[in-house]
Design a protein around this motif. Sequence first.
Motif, mmCIF file in Angstrom:
data_model
loop_
_atom_site.group_PDB
_atom_site.id
_atom_site.type_symbol
_atom_site.label_atom_id
_atom_site.label_comp_id
_atom_site.label_asym_id
_atom_site.label_seq_id
_atom_site.Cartn_x
_atom_site.Cartn_y
_atom_site.Cartn_z
ATOM 1 N N THR A 20 1.028 -1.054 -0.065
ATOM 2 C CA THR A 20 -0.034 0.182 -0.105
ATOM 3 C C THR A 20 0.701 1.211 -0.064
ATOM 4 O O THR A 20 0.616 2.173 -0.958
ATOM 5 N N SER A 21 1.897 1.295 0.955
ATOM 6 C CA SER A 21 2.585 2.341 1.051
ATOM 7 C C SER A 21 3.471 2.763 -0.550
ATOM 8 O O SER A 21 3.588 3.861 -0.739
ATOM 9 N N ILE A 22 3.741 1.588 -0.974
ATOM 10 C CA ILE A 22 4.561 1.823 -2.551
ATOM 11 C C ILE A 22 3.522 2.321 -3.227
ATOM 12 O O ILE A 22 3.953 3.356 -4.062
ATOM 13 N N LEU A 23 2.387 1.647 -3.544
ATOM 14 C CA LEU A 23 1.450 2.416 -4.451
ATOM 15 C C LEU A 23 0.854 3.489 -4.210
ATOM 16 O O LEU A 23 0.608 4.432 -4.980
ATOM 17 N N LEU A 24 0.953 4.042 -2.961
ATOM 18 C CA LEU A 24 0.080 5.244 -2.477
ATOM 19 C C LEU A 24 1.388 6.360 -3.032
ATOM 20 O O LEU A 24 1.080 7.304 -3.737
ATOM 21 N N LEU A 66 -8.440 -2.791 1.801
ATOM 22 C CA LEU A 66 -7.881 -1.940 3.257
ATOM 23 C C LEU A 66 -8.916 -1.849 4.043
ATOM 24 O O LEU A 66 -10.071 -1.589 3.630
ATOM 25 N N CYS A 67 -8.533 -1.700 5.470
ATOM 26 C CA CYS A 67 -9.649 -1.472 6.224
ATOM 27 C C CYS A 67 -9.081 -0.623 7.313
ATOM 28 O O CYS A 67 -7.924 -0.428 7.280
ATOM 29 N N ARG A 68 -9.769 -0.204 8.394
ATOM 30 C CA ARG A 68 -9.369 0.599 9.404
ATOM 31 C C ARG A 68 -8.115 -0.034 10.362
ATOM 32 O O ARG A 68 -7.139 0.677 10.492
#
Length: 136
Positions: free
Chosen positions: A50-54, A75-77
């Motif tokens: 997620t961090s890479i894609l963001l 993705l969730c809380r």
Amino acid sequence: MRIFPQTLNRIIEGSGLNLHNISQASGVSDTYLSKLAKGKINRPGKDKITSILLALNFTISDINQILSNYDYQPLCREDIPDILKNNRARKITGGNLPQYDHIYFDLLLVVLEQIGVRKFWLKTGPVAFLCHENCI
């Protein structure tokens, strides 16, 4: 052992950026990205993906699709603290990559949806004011 698709490696290669730039923008270490690129990490962590894609400005729906390739749930809380931990390690020093606030806003919406927020007000500036279902 299941071999997962090399989706993330293809995205990184296709970005035209070097691993160091991606590391600075994502908060994921150069070492981790290097191991990933060399195929030494078969199933990267959900927070790392997620961090890479963001950092590469992917939308939340695109990120969720890629996460499914690695057998992760959307993705969730519960995912947000790890993603934010990576985000705090970012070291943007120049105009390497455009950073879009809408992605972080989308992450906030994922969390709000998960906890049942039905209404919220957004004020100009960095602060969002939230109103849960039972407020006036």
